[in-house]
Design a protein around this motif. Structure first.
Motif, PDB file in Angstrom:
ATOM      1  N   ASP A  27      -8.283  -0.993  -6.356  1.00 42.94           N
ATOM      2  CA  ASP A  27      -8.747   0.270  -5.780  1.00 42.94           C
ATOM      3  C   ASP A  27      -7.642   0.917  -4.945  1.00 42.94           C
ATOM      4  O   ASP A  27      -7.459   2.139  -4.985  1.00 42.94           O
ATOM      5  CB  ASP A  27     -10.005   0.035  -4.941  1.00 42.94           C
ATOM      6  CG  ASP A  27     -10.739   1.309  -4.643  1.00 42.94           C
ATOM      7  OD1 ASP A  27     -11.035   2.078  -5.584  1.00 42.94           O
ATOM      8  OD2 ASP A  27     -11.023   1.563  -3.459  1.00 42.94           O
ATOM      9  N   CYS A  28      -6.904   0.111  -4.206  1.00 42.25           N
ATOM     10  CA  CYS A  28      -5.784   0.630  -3.394  1.00 42.25           C
ATOM     11  C   CYS A  28      -4.727   1.278  -4.287  1.00 42.25           C
ATOM     12  O   CYS A  28      -4.230   2.363  -3.987  1.00 42.25           O
ATOM     13  CB  CYS A  28      -5.136  -0.490  -2.594  1.00 42.25           C
ATOM     14  SG  CYS A  28      -6.140  -1.177  -1.299  1.00 42.25           S
ATOM     15  N   GLU A  29      -4.403   0.588  -5.365  1.00 40.77           N
ATOM     16  CA  GLU A  29      -3.398   1.125  -6.277  1.00 40.77           C
ATOM     17  C   GLU A  29      -3.880   2.419  -6.933  1.00 40.77           C
ATOM     18  O   GLU A  29      -3.112   3.358  -7.113  1.00 40.77           O
ATOM     19  CB  GLU A  29      -3.024   0.077  -7.338  1.00 40.77           C
ATOM     20  CG  GLU A  29      -2.298  -1.117  -6.769  1.00 40.77           C
ATOM     21  CD  GLU A  29      -1.002  -0.740  -6.060  1.00 40.77           C
ATOM     22  OE1 GLU A  29      -0.193  -0.001  -6.640  1.00 40.77           O
ATOM     23  OE2 GLU A  29      -0.818  -1.174  -4.910  1.00 40.77           O
TER      24      GLU A  29
ATOM     25  N   CYS B 294      -6.266   1.581   2.545  1.00 42.54           N
ATOM     26  CA  CYS B 294      -6.369   0.370   1.726  1.00 42.54           C
ATOM     27  C   CYS B 294      -6.929  -0.751   2.595  1.00 42.54           C
ATOM     28  O   CYS B 294      -6.385  -1.049   3.658  1.00 42.54           O
ATOM     29  CB  CYS B 294      -4.987   0.000   1.193  1.00 42.54           C
ATOM     30  SG  CYS B 294      -5.015  -1.485   0.176  1.00 42.54           S
TER      31      CYS B 294
ATOM     32  N   ASP C   2     -10.362  -4.875  -4.574  1.00 43.35           N
ATOM     33  CA  ASP C   2      -9.938  -3.935  -3.532  1.00 43.35           C
ATOM     34  C   ASP C   2      -8.480  -3.542  -3.709  1.00 43.35           C
ATOM     35  O   ASP C   2      -8.101  -2.397  -3.461  1.00 43.35           O
ATOM     36  CB  ASP C   2     -10.181  -4.516  -2.144  1.00 43.35           C
ATOM     37  CG  ASP C   2     -11.650  -4.481  -1.753  1.00 43.35           C
ATOM     38  OD1 ASP C   2     -12.477  -3.969  -2.531  1.00 43.35           O
ATOM     39  OD2 ASP C   2     -11.976  -4.966  -0.654  1.00 43.35           O
TER      40      ASP C   2
ATOM     41  N   THR D  13      -5.978   4.549  -5.605  1.00 41.14           N
ATOM     42  CA  THR D  13      -5.931   5.576  -4.567  1.00 41.14           C
ATOM     43  C   THR D  13      -4.500   6.053  -4.351  1.00 41.14           C
ATOM     44  O   THR D  13      -4.252   7.258  -4.236  1.00 41.14           O
ATOM     45  CB  THR D  13      -6.512   5.036  -3.241  1.00 41.14           C
ATOM     46  OG1 THR D  13      -7.870   4.670  -3.457  1.00 41.14           O
ATOM     47  CG2 THR D  13      -6.450   6.081  -2.143  1.00 41.14           C
ATOM     48  N   LYS D  14      -3.538   5.116  -4.301  1.00 44.99           N
ATOM     49  CA  LYS D  14      -2.134   5.496  -4.118  1.00 44.99           C
ATOM     50  C   LYS D  14      -1.658   6.409  -5.243  1.00 44.99           C
ATOM     51  O   LYS D  14      -0.952   7.368  -4.991  1.00 44.99           O
ATOM     52  CB  LYS D  14      -1.250   4.258  -4.066  1.00 44.99           C
ATOM     53  CG  LYS D  14      -1.106   3.645  -2.713  1.00 44.99           C
ATOM     54  CD  LYS D  14       0.080   2.706  -2.685  1.00 44.99           C
ATOM     55  CE  LYS D  14      -0.398   1.289  -2.843  1.00 44.99           C
ATOM     56  NZ  LYS D  14       0.669   0.307  -2.781  1.00 44.99           N
TER      57      LYS D  14
END
Length: 116
Positions: free
Chosen positions: A107-109, A61, A104, A111-112
């Protein structure tokens, strides 16, 4: 191939490139092209990725990791947004930087949720 592997990049790059155009068009209609270019210029904040090792990690992230994506940097962007003159170049750049961080973070969430 999972649908999420297609949707995540579409969402990420749509939010990075198309959404700023919509923000510019609806909130700054008289000078939307100029504002869109300013908002796109805030993508230069991603140059801090070049300082990481490895430069790209699909599971990392960027929010809270890279220097210009750090929480203190985000706080500065927020303060500039609050105190800069409305509609000024500085204010628009702060909008772009904050929206970039939001993108971003989304996007992190994403990906998680795919990792677990």
């Amino acid at each position: 191939m999972a649908l999420s592997t297609i949707l995540q990049p579409m969402l990420h790059y749509g939010l990075h490139f198309l959404a700023p155009g919509l923000i510019a068009y609806f909130f700054f209609p008289q000078r939307w092209k100029f504002v869109w270019m300013l908002l796109l210029a805030t993508m230069l904040v991603d140059l801090d990725h070049l300082l990481a090792d490895p430069i790209f990690d699909p599971n990392r992230c960027s929010v809270g990791f890279h220097l210009l994506h750090s929480y203190p940097a985000i706080a500065v962007y927020g303060l500039v947004f609050i105190f800069a003159k409305r509609g000024s170049v500085l204010h628009i750049l702060a909008i772009g930087l904050l929206f970039h961080m939001l993108t971003d973070f989304i996007d992190c969430e994403f990906t998680k949720s795919m990792l677990f």
